[in-house]
Each structure stands twice: as structure tokens, then as C-alpha cells.
Scaffold this motif. Structure first.
Motif, PDB file in Angstrom:
ATOM      1  N   LEU B  95      59.104   0.646  -2.623  1.00 20.09           N
ATOM      2  CA  LEU B  95      59.799   0.523  -1.443  1.00 20.09           C
ATOM      3  C   LEU B  95      61.148   0.199  -1.400  1.00 20.09           C
ATOM      4  N   GLU B  96      61.356  -1.008  -2.389  1.00 23.35           N
ATOM      5  CA  GLU B  96      62.894  -1.368  -2.687  1.00 23.35           C
ATOM      6  C   GLU B  96      63.691  -0.142  -3.378  1.00 23.35           C
ATOM      7  N   ASN B  97      62.891   0.586  -4.243  1.00 27.61           N
ATOM      8  CA  ASN B  97      63.685   2.016  -4.749  1.00 27.61           C
ATOM      9  C   ASN B  97      64.292   2.712  -3.669  1.00 27.61           C
ATOM     10  N   LEU B  98      63.290   2.878  -2.646  1.00 23.91           N
ATOM     11  CA  LEU B  98      63.957   3.877  -1.572  1.00 23.91           C
ATOM     12  C   LEU B  98      64.811   3.208  -0.737  1.00 23.91           C
ATOM     13  N   GLN B  99      64.787   1.851  -0.251  1.00 21.49           N
ATOM     14  CA  GLN B  99      65.594   1.109   0.401  1.00 21.49           C
ATOM     15  C   GLN B  99      67.067   1.014  -0.044  1.00 21.49           C
ATOM     16  N   PHE B 100      67.166   0.843  -1.640  1.00 22.57           N
ATOM     17  CA  PHE B 100      68.207   1.062  -2.215  1.00 22.57           C
ATOM     18  C   PHE B 100      68.946   2.365  -2.102  1.00 22.57           C
ATOM     19  N   PHE B 101      68.366   3.226  -2.233  1.00 22.75           N
ATOM     20  CA  PHE B 101      68.752   4.616  -2.174  1.00 22.75           C
ATOM     21  C   PHE B 101      69.216   5.083  -0.976  1.00 22.75           C
TER      22      PHE B 101
END
Lengths: 348, 286
Positions: B95-101
Motif C-alpha cells: 500500500l505504501e508503495n502505491l501511495q508513494f507513487f
């Protein structure tokens, strides 16, 4: 841009925290503080403890020593005690003979005292004996042109604090920023970032901010544990933060040429050594060639000293901030160009 | 046209041969364009140039009408890129990966959690990507490439490392996105994926395009029409492949039909791989 910069900074903060980089930096601060407080002496000159056996009726020399340096003097009252006290290392014996005032002084050395130290001890005794015998000893007045101008100079162990802050800030910027870059190269996440609207300027600025925050965390903990709360916090933290950002950008611009931390290590050591060179001028102020003064770490080191032990005035800090700011203005765009060129060669 | 490539060539530093050599093609809006070739054919190099990861050395590339030499932020807001390697931040959760991008784009983005659920990672959204299997990371990369709702979607081996169930899921998502109007540039060496999904395919070999057309047209043009029969002889089932275009095979087929031993008969068209071999003289696995 601000939103992207914030997102990058939060992401990098998460990564450094989960890689235990922050923990390592804080543990290092505690270890450094323990070393400064308990391993490094406040006075590194190795001055011996004076064992005074004053046989005169008034015993003035013994009293004089006890009054002047109670923690470095031991007054005894017998031959046996005198001999026994001298058995321990780093002690010199001062046997004072005479009726009422010193008429003869016998000094006993351990044998490893330097000729310079012997001359200082004997000259001091001579002056003290003259004074005690009623001779006219001139009053000494001292004036210092270049700091520390006010009060006692800081103990030697605390003079190491700015040096350790400098090396730590450089180390954080150099090794940890490079480690972050190499992990992104290995994960190939840098390529994923490059196909987004995110730019290299934001990317590098975020790394600088994170390393700056790490340096601040180290500085606050280390300072509180050593110097206490007495430092000039605003100049101290501003200088440390800016220095960490500058070193981070330089480190990234160099690290992008390497594949991993092992390959980069030699460059990092050379750069770290170069940045640490102004330490020579710090301990030997008369030695400050232009080549050292050009290094960004030179004004930084003296600004740190000023923040901890004010003497030369706020201009030292202002000048350091100006130099660091100018350096950043040059190295940041240069680093972006270096990154672009390296990526153009297919190294993402 | 969403992608226009004219006479594209690229040579890596230190190499004498061109990784990409005079490639020209166009991709229409809403089309799935398969870029098919074996490893080392120049597919990934071409995709890297089209996505701005490698500089344009010679030729002309326009993505959504924008010159790739001056892409600007606008272009990167339009494209999504799914990499062959599962390049995710291992210390961050899915989730953090996608939120960052998602936070890197200027326009509206997809909901990260919805995307994770769409690729079957909803249950592990809060787990660090470092604890994901390769297939899960690959799906995370695939989901990430959709985070900005791209107009042009670059997919490099999107089913690499996925099991058949997940491969089907990914193929379904690609079809759904195409139906929604997304242009897809599909780079693969998997001829089944290319055949199933692509409206048109280009065969790339040694940096050059050998053929470019719809899979059907390529098979008709280069493939041989064959008939597969199963015949019962002395209690044993035997399989034969016959060509209706050869007189001898036609006679043999008539004999089988009249003899009564024929159990099954199927037409067989050439596969894309067979067409590829015919066009380029080499297989796709090499």
C-alpha cells in the motif's frame, strides 16, 4: 513540487528507519558521548600529580599546591608517605626543606617526563618559592587576541564535540545517502521513479533533507549527553543541517558512478578524509593554508566550535552558513547534470 | 496516433552493433500493440527509449504527440510503465508503495487499495513488499503502472513469474483497460500472450522489425494450412499432419475418409511462434 518533495522525504524517512539507519546513528551518538565523557581526558597534557612534602614550619608550599590544584596535589608529612606516594606512576615529588620558608627544593621525577615539562615544573616552583620567601614577584596579566577570549578554555574532551559532529555529519551524508542510492539501484526503483513526473532535483533534495534530519537527531542527542543544553542551538542545528545536505548531494553525485557500496567505499574514505582535514587547523589554528579553508568542512568546523564555545562572534556562523549555502547552489544543479548524464548511458 | 516511431536506432556505449536498428511503427489510440521478439532483440531498449529511460540517439519518437526529446512532466502524467523486473521498495508495504507513487502525479489517481484488490493483493496490502513472493511483487509493479490511470500503458513481460490463475487475471485487466480506451504497448517474448491480446504485433529480431500486422494476417501470410487427423490402425491410434495444399496429402486424406479408420479431423493454423521462426529464422526462446 512541494507535494512530491514531501512524498519523497516521507518515503526516504520510512526506508532509513526500517533499515535501522536512524537507530545506528543514535547508538553512535551515545557511544561517542560515552567516549567523550569517560575515555577522553579533560586535560590530555599528562600533567603529573604533585606529591608535596613540605618540611618547613609553616608548610606554605603544601598549602599553596592544595589551594591551587587540589585534584592534582597530594601533601604528605613523612618520608615513608612521600616514598610510598611516589611509587604510583605519573607523580613527581616536591620535597621542600627549610626553617620557616623554602630554602631548598628537591624534585623527584619518574624518568619519563619531557624536558619541556621539567622546565615548566621547575620554573613554576622557582616563582612559587620566590613568592613564599618574600621576594617581589611581578603580577601577570594576560590578553588573548583570538578566542577563546572569555573564561576558561573548554576541557579537551569537549573540544572533540565539534570534530565528532563534523565527522558524523559527513559520514551520514556520505555513507548512508550512498547506501540509500545503492539500494534503489539494486531494487531498480530509481527506474520506476524516472518514468513518473518526479524530477531529479526533488529526488536529491529529499535525500538531503532526510540526511539532514538524521544529522540533527545525532547532534541533539550527542550535545545533550556531552555539553548539555548550553549550546547555541539555532546556529548549531542550522549549520549541521545545511552541512549534511551539502555532503549528501556531493555523495550522491559521486555514488551514481558506482554499482554498490563496496565499490564506492574507497571514494567515500578519500572524501571523508579530505573533509576531515580542517581538523588539523582546528587543533593547530596557526596552520590554516588556503587549500584547507576552501573545503566546506573548514567553516563548518569553526562554526560548530563557535556554537558550542562562543568566542569569535556570530560572524563565524554566518560566514559558514553563507559558504555552505553557496556550495549547495553549485553542487545541487551539478549533481542533477551528473545524474542525467549517467542515466543517459543506461545506468538507472 | 498515440505512439509514432520513425527510423529509431540506438547503440549502447562500447558496442559496435545497434541494439535497435531503424525501427519504424505507429500505435493507434485504444490499440494493444504487441512487440514480440526473443531476449536481446531490442524490445526493452525500444521501450526504454519510448518511456524516456534511455536518450533518443537517432530517429524520431512522439508519444501522444509529444517529442520524446522534450518529454516534460505532462508526458509522464500520461504514461504507465510496468517493468519486467519487480522493482518495488522492499522496505515499504504494498500500500505504501502505491501511495508513494500516487503522490508523484499531478492529475487524479486510482485508489491504491482498490488497485491492490484488483490484482489480488488486498489481503497483504500492509505487509512489506520485501516479504512478497516474486509473483506478488510482479503484480504490485503491474498495479503501480495503473496508479495514474495512464492513457498509454507500457507493459514489459507483464505475466512473467505469474501462475496460470494470475496470468489470466492480468490478461483480463489488460483487456478491461483497452476497452476503457487505454493504448497498450505490450513487450513480450511470450507468443501466446501476444497472440491472445494484441490487435497488431511487430516481430523484432536483432534490432529490426521483421514483420508487422495483425496476428491473423501474419498467420495467413506466413503460416501453412494444415489438417491434423487421428486414425485407428490395428487397434492403435495414430496422429498425422497433412497439408491440403499438397496433392499427395489430399489423396491420402480422401483414402482415410473412405477407409473408415478416421476418428478425428481438425484444421491447424500456424502459431505465432512458427510464423516468427519463418520470418526471422530464429525461435522466440533464444
Amino acid at each position: 513540487m512541494i507535494r512530491r518533495l514531501l512524498a519523497l522525504t516521507v518515503k526516504d524517512l520510512r526506508v532509513v528507519a526500517r533499515n535501522h539507519f536512524l537507530t545506528a546513528v543514535l547508538v553512535l551518538a551515545v557511544v561517542y558521548a560515552l567516549a567523550v565523557n569517560y575515555l577522553v581526558p579533560g586535560d590530555p597534557s599528562g600533567r603529573p600529580v604533585a606529591v608535596v612534602w613540605d618540611t618547613t614550619a609553616l608548610g606554605l608550599m603544601g598549602r599553596l599546591y592544595l589551594a591551587a590544584e587540589p585534584d592534582r596535589s597530594l601533601v604528605v608529612d613523612s618520608e615513608a608517605a612521600y616514598r610510598e606516594a611516589l611509587e604510583e606512576g605519573n607523580r613527581i615529588g616536591i620535597k621542600v626543606l627549610g626553617e620557616l620558608v623554602p630554602e631548598r627544593i628537591e624534585v623527584t621525577y619518574q624518568g619519563y617526563e619531557s624536558a619541556r615539562m621539567r622546565r615548566v615544573i621547575e620554573a613554576t616552583l622557582h616563582v612559587q618559592a620566590l613568592g613564599l620567601s618574600g621576594a617581589n614577584v611581578p603580577v601577570f596579566e594576560t590578553r588573548t587576541l583570538r578566542g577563546p577570549g572569555a573564561g576558561e578554555p573548554p576541557p579537551f574532551n569537549l573540544t572533540l564535540v565539534p570534530v565528532l559532529i563534523l565527522t558524523e555529519a559527513a559520514m551520514v551524508g556520505l555513507l548512508l545517502a550512498a547506501a540509500l542510492l545503492f539500494s534503489e539501484k539494486e531494487e531498480q526503483t530509481l527506474a520506476a521513479y524516472r518514468v513518473t513526473p518526479g524530477g531529479l532535483l526533488e529526488y536529491m533534495t529529499a535525500k538531503g533533507l532526510v540526511m539532514g534530519l538524521m544529522a540533527l537527531a545525532f547532534t541533539v542527542l550527542f550535545t545533550v549527553l556531552t555539553v548539555g543544553a548550553t549550546a547555541a542551538w539555532l546556529p548549531l542545528l542550522t549549520v549541521v543541517f545545511l552541512a549534511a545536505v551539502v555532503v549528501t548531494v556531493i555523495a550522491l553525485a559521486l555514488a551514481v558512478f558506482y554499482r554498490n557500496l563496496s565499490q564506492f567505499m574507497l571514494t567515500a574514505v578519500v572524501l571523508n578524509f579530505t573533509l576531515a582535514l580542517p581538523v588539523v587547523s582546528y587543533f593547530q589554528p596557526s596552520f590554516s593554508p588556503a587549500v584547507l579553508r576552501l573545503l566546506p568542512s573548514y567553516p563548518l568546523l569553526f562554526a560548530l566550535r563557535e556554537a558550542y564555545f562562543p568566542a569569535a562572534g556570530p560572524a563565524v556562523v554566518t560566514s559558514a552558513l553563507g559558504q555552505l549555502g553557496l556550495t549547495l547552489l553549485v553542487v545541487l544543479p551539478a549533481a542533477v547534470v551528473v545524474f542525467r548524464r549517467q542515466f543517459a548511458r543506461g545506468d538507472a | 496516433m498515440m505512439i509514432e516511431v520513425r527510423d529509431l536506432s540506438f547503440t549502447y556505449g562500447g558496442s559496435r552493433t545497434r541494439a535497435v536498428d531503424g525501427v519504424t511503427f505507429e500505435v493507434k489510440e485504444g490499440e494493444i500493440f504487441g512487440f514480440l521478439g526473443p531476449n536481446g532483440a531490442g524490445k526493452s531498449t525500444t521501450q526504454k527509449i519510448l518511456t524516456g529511460l534511455l536518450p533518443l540517439q537517432s530517429g524520431e519518437v512522439r508519444i501522444a504527440g509529444r517529442d520524446i526529446r522534450r518529454p516534460g512532466r505532462e508526458l509522464f502524467n500520461l504514461i504507465g510503465v510496468s517493468f519486467e523486473n519487480p522493482n518495488v521498495y522492499l522496505k515499504l508495504s504494498g500500500l505504501e508503495n502505491l501511495q508513494f507513487f500516487a503522490s508523484l502525479y499531478d492529475g487524479p489517481t486510482a485508489d491504491p487499495m482498490t488497485l491492490l484488490r484488483r490484482v489480488g493483493l488486498g489481503d497483504v496490502a500492509h505487509r512489506r513488499a520485501g516479504a512478497y513472493s516474486r509473483g506478488m511483487r510482479q503484480r504490485l509493479v503491474f498495479a503501480r503502472s495503473l496508479i495514474n490511470r495512464p492513457k498509454i500503458w507500457f507493459l514489459d513481460e507483464p505475466t512473467s513469474g505469474l501462475d496460470p490463475t494470475m496470468t489470466r487475471l492480468v490478461k483480463d485487466i489488460i483487456r478491461e483497460e483497452r476497452s476503457a480506451g487505454t493504448t497498450v504497448f505490450l513487450t513480450t517474448h511470450n507468443m501466446h500472450i501476444a497472440d491472445e491480446l494484441s490487435d497488431r504485433v511487430a516481430f523484432l529480431n536483432e534490432g529490426r522489425i521483421g514483420a508487422l500486422d495483425t496476428p491473423r494476417n501474419l498467420k495467413l501470410r506466413f503460416g501453412e494450412k494444415l489438417v491434423v487427423v487421428e486414425v485407428r490402425r490395428d487397434g492403435r491410434l495414430e496422429r498425422e499432419v497433412l497439408s491440403p495444399t499438397r496433392a499427395e496429402d489430399r489423396r491420402h486424406l480422401e483414402e482415410l475418409l473412405t477407409s473408415g479408420g478416421l476418428e478425428t479431423i481438425h484444421s491447424q493454423e500456424a502459431t505465432l511462434e512458427e510464423v516468427f521462426i519463418k520470418v526471422t529464422g530464429r525461435g522466440l526462446s533464444g
